[in-house]
Design an enzyme around this catalytic site. Structure first.
Site, PDB file in Angstrom:
ATOM      1  N   ASN A   6      28.443   5.431 100.576  1.00 24.16           N
ATOM      2  CA  ASN A   6      27.538   5.644 102.154  1.00 24.16           C
ATOM      3  C   ASN A   6      26.757   6.643 101.762  1.00 24.16           C
ATOM      4  O   ASN A   6      26.934   7.815 101.807  1.00 24.16           O
ATOM      5  CB  ASN A   6      28.723   5.886 103.187  1.00 24.16           C
ATOM      6  CG  ASN A   6      28.166   6.183 104.400  1.00 24.16           C
ATOM      7  OD1 ASN A   6      26.995   6.104 104.616  1.00 24.16           O
ATOM      8  ND2 ASN A   6      28.964   6.886 105.263  1.00 24.16           N
ATOM      9  N   TRP A   7      25.450   6.301 101.741  1.00 30.78           N
ATOM     10  CA  TRP A   7      24.581   7.420 101.528  1.00 30.78           C
ATOM     11  C   TRP A   7      24.146   8.186 102.761  1.00 30.78           C
ATOM     12  O   TRP A   7      23.341   9.282 102.682  1.00 30.78           O
ATOM     13  CB  TRP A   7      23.171   6.660 101.185  1.00 30.78           C
ATOM     14  CG  TRP A   7      23.224   6.091  99.466  1.00 30.78           C
ATOM     15  CD1 TRP A   7      24.381   6.210  98.784  1.00 30.78           C
ATOM     16  CD2 TRP A   7      22.043   5.626  99.069  1.00 30.78           C
ATOM     17  NE1 TRP A   7      24.082   5.553  97.624  1.00 30.78           N
ATOM     18  CE2 TRP A   7      22.626   5.173  97.420  1.00 30.78           C
ATOM     19  CE3 TRP A   7      20.839   5.344  98.954  1.00 30.78           C
ATOM     20  CZ2 TRP A   7      21.894   4.568  96.786  1.00 30.78           C
ATOM     21  CZ3 TRP A   7      20.243   4.622  98.011  1.00 30.78           C
ATOM     22  CH2 TRP A   7      20.444   4.465  96.909  1.00 30.78           C
ATOM     23  N   LYS A   8      24.650   7.755 104.054  1.00 30.19           N
ATOM     24  CA  LYS A   8      24.430   8.482 105.192  1.00 30.19           C
ATOM     25  C   LYS A   8      22.643   8.609 105.350  1.00 30.19           C
ATOM     26  O   LYS A   8      22.095   7.571 104.877  1.00 30.19           O
ATOM     27  CB  LYS A   8      25.030   9.845 105.012  1.00 30.19           C
ATOM     28  CG  LYS A   8      26.481   9.655 104.835  1.00 30.19           C
ATOM     29  CD  LYS A   8      27.399  10.901 105.259  1.00 30.19           C
ATOM     30  CE  LYS A   8      28.673  10.475 104.771  1.00 30.19           C
ATOM     31  NZ  LYS A   8      29.722  11.518 105.302  1.00 30.19           N
ATOM     32  N   HIS A  86      32.456   4.669 111.839  1.00 23.61           N
ATOM     33  CA  HIS A  86      32.510   6.190 110.940  1.00 23.61           C
ATOM     34  C   HIS A  86      32.616   7.009 111.872  1.00 23.61           C
ATOM     35  O   HIS A  86      31.950   7.225 112.992  1.00 23.61           O
ATOM     36  CB  HIS A  86      31.111   5.792 110.277  1.00 23.61           C
ATOM     37  CG  HIS A  86      31.128   6.882 109.107  1.00 23.61           C
ATOM     38  ND1 HIS A  86      30.924   8.288 109.413  1.00 23.61           N
ATOM     39  CD2 HIS A  86      31.411   6.814 107.705  1.00 23.61           C
ATOM     40  CE1 HIS A  86      31.314   8.983 108.383  1.00 23.61           C
ATOM     41  NE2 HIS A  86      31.419   8.316 107.346  1.00 23.61           N
ATOM     42  N   GLU A 158      39.734   7.364 106.534  1.00 23.72           N
ATOM     43  CA  GLU A 158      38.878   8.472 106.623  1.00 23.72           C
ATOM     44  C   GLU A 158      38.753   9.283 107.867  1.00 23.72           C
ATOM     45  O   GLU A 158      38.119   9.055 108.730  1.00 23.72           O
ATOM     46  CB  GLU A 158      37.555   7.804 106.535  1.00 23.72           C
ATOM     47  CG  GLU A 158      36.320   8.608 106.150  1.00 23.72           C
ATOM     48  CD  GLU A 158      35.011   7.824 105.709  1.00 23.72           C
ATOM     49  OE1 GLU A 158      35.233   7.569 104.417  1.00 23.72           O
ATOM     50  OE2 GLU A 158      33.974   8.054 106.258  1.00 23.72           O
ATOM     51  N   SER A 196      38.252  13.196 101.652  1.00 28.83           N
ATOM     52  CA  SER A 196      36.817  12.811 100.973  1.00 28.83           C
ATOM     53  C   SER A 196      37.266  12.813  99.515  1.00 28.83           C
ATOM     54  O   SER A 196      38.167  13.328  98.826  1.00 28.83           O
ATOM     55  CB  SER A 196      35.724  13.789 101.225  1.00 28.83           C
ATOM     56  OG  SER A 196      35.298  14.530 100.197  1.00 28.83           O
TER      57      SER A 196
HETATM   58  P1  13P Z   1      32.128  12.501 102.001  1.00 28.06           P
HETATM   59  O1  13P Z   1      32.359  11.878 100.872  1.00 28.06           O
HETATM   60  O2  13P Z   1      30.820  13.138 102.003  1.00 28.06           O
HETATM   61  O3  13P Z   1      33.328  13.218 102.351  1.00 28.06           O
HETATM   62  O4  13P Z   1      31.869  11.381 103.062  1.00 28.06           O
HETATM   63  C1  13P Z   1      33.014  10.409 103.208  1.00 28.06           C
HETATM   64  C2  13P Z   1      32.385   9.367 104.212  1.00 28.06           C
HETATM   65  O5  13P Z   1      32.045   9.707 105.231  1.00 28.06           O
HETATM   66  C3  13P Z   1      32.152   8.091 103.697  1.00 28.06           C
HETATM   67  O6  13P Z   1      31.623   7.183 104.610  1.00 28.06           O
END
Ligand code: 13P
Length: 239
Positions: A6-8, A86, A158, A196
């Site tokens: 997930n690149w956000k 999310h 998550e 994470s």
């Molecule tokens: P991180 O890996 O940065 O904790 O993020 C997890 C996430 O939100 C994946 O969707």
């Protein structure tokens, strides 16, 4: 093991996205990627060996919904999946009822849904934790027999408090195992962990019955991501 990144809201340019995917290519591992919407079509054409999806969708098919993206649009340009529920969407006031509508819509559009699941705050007492999961499950999957979509739904554990931005994760292994045991009584599809994952902790989660990982910030850091993938590969060979 399934690895979804997930690149956000990263990177800022298409050329940087190319760079990242050129690097992923060298890892020689089947990776699913959720880049920002704007880059999706281009990346699908340029990198046919990857599975691409999106980080969010809207729950209506079409119409007067300014700024929203229909799951059918994603499907029609070759996207294969969407992330739903999310915690960063929940922070923007998207609640579980909306996530439920989005999930139903994604299923109708025939997109795979990677449904994030987990408590928002740390809960130490097991019974309270399970109570919280039951509450979330009821709203998120309302009116759905999720086992009849077990190839179209992937559940990612998550919890909001554990992702990297919260700075207090990750989730202890025993709690992930508790979650796996709890969810497996309800759902027979794939289960991922995402809160994470980074080079120093990935091994913790390799020998429990997970189907893979949803990786955020460390999927954007080539050095770290390489280590994560190498450890997953090594574990898969031993297994
Ligand atoms: P991180 O890996 O940065 O904790 O993020 C997890 C996430 O939100 C994946 O969707």
């Amino acid at each position: 093991m399934l690895v979804i990144t997930n690149w956000k809201m990263n990177p800022l340019s298409l050329s940087q996205a190319y760079k990242l995917l050129d690097f992923y290519q060298k890892l020689n591992y089947k990776i699913w990627v959720a880049p920002p919407f704007l880059f999706l079509q281009d990346l699908i054409k340029k990198y046919p060996d990857f599975i691409f999806g999106v980080q969010n969708i809207y729950f209506e098919k079409r119409g007067a919904y300014t700024g929203e993206i229909s799951p059918w649009m994603v499907k029609n340009i070759g996207g294969k999946f969407t992330i739903i529920n999310h915690s960063e969407r929940r922070k923007l006031k998207e609640d579980l009822k909306i996530a439920n509508l989005k999930l139903k819509s994604a299923l109708k559009a025939n997109l795979i849904s990677v449904v994030c699941f987990g408590e928002d705050n740390i809960i130490k007492d097991k019974q309270s934790l399970i109570k919280e999961w039951n509450k979330e499950y009821k709203i998120l999957f309302r009116d759905l027999n999720i086992n009849s979509f077990k190839n179209k739904i992937i559940i990612a554990y998550e919890p909001s408090w554990a992702i990297s931005t919260a700075k207090i994760g990750p989730v202890p292994k025993e709690q992930v195992v508790l979650f796996i045991n709890w969810i497996k009584k309800r759902f027979r599809g794939k289960i991922l962990y995402g809160g994470s994952v980074f080079p120093e902790n990935i091994e913790n989660y390799l020998d429990i019955s997970l189907d893979g990982f949803l990786i955020g910030s460390h999927s954007l850091k080539p050095k770290n991501f390489r280590i994560i993938i190498e450890k997953i590969k090594k574990f898969s060979i031993i297994k």
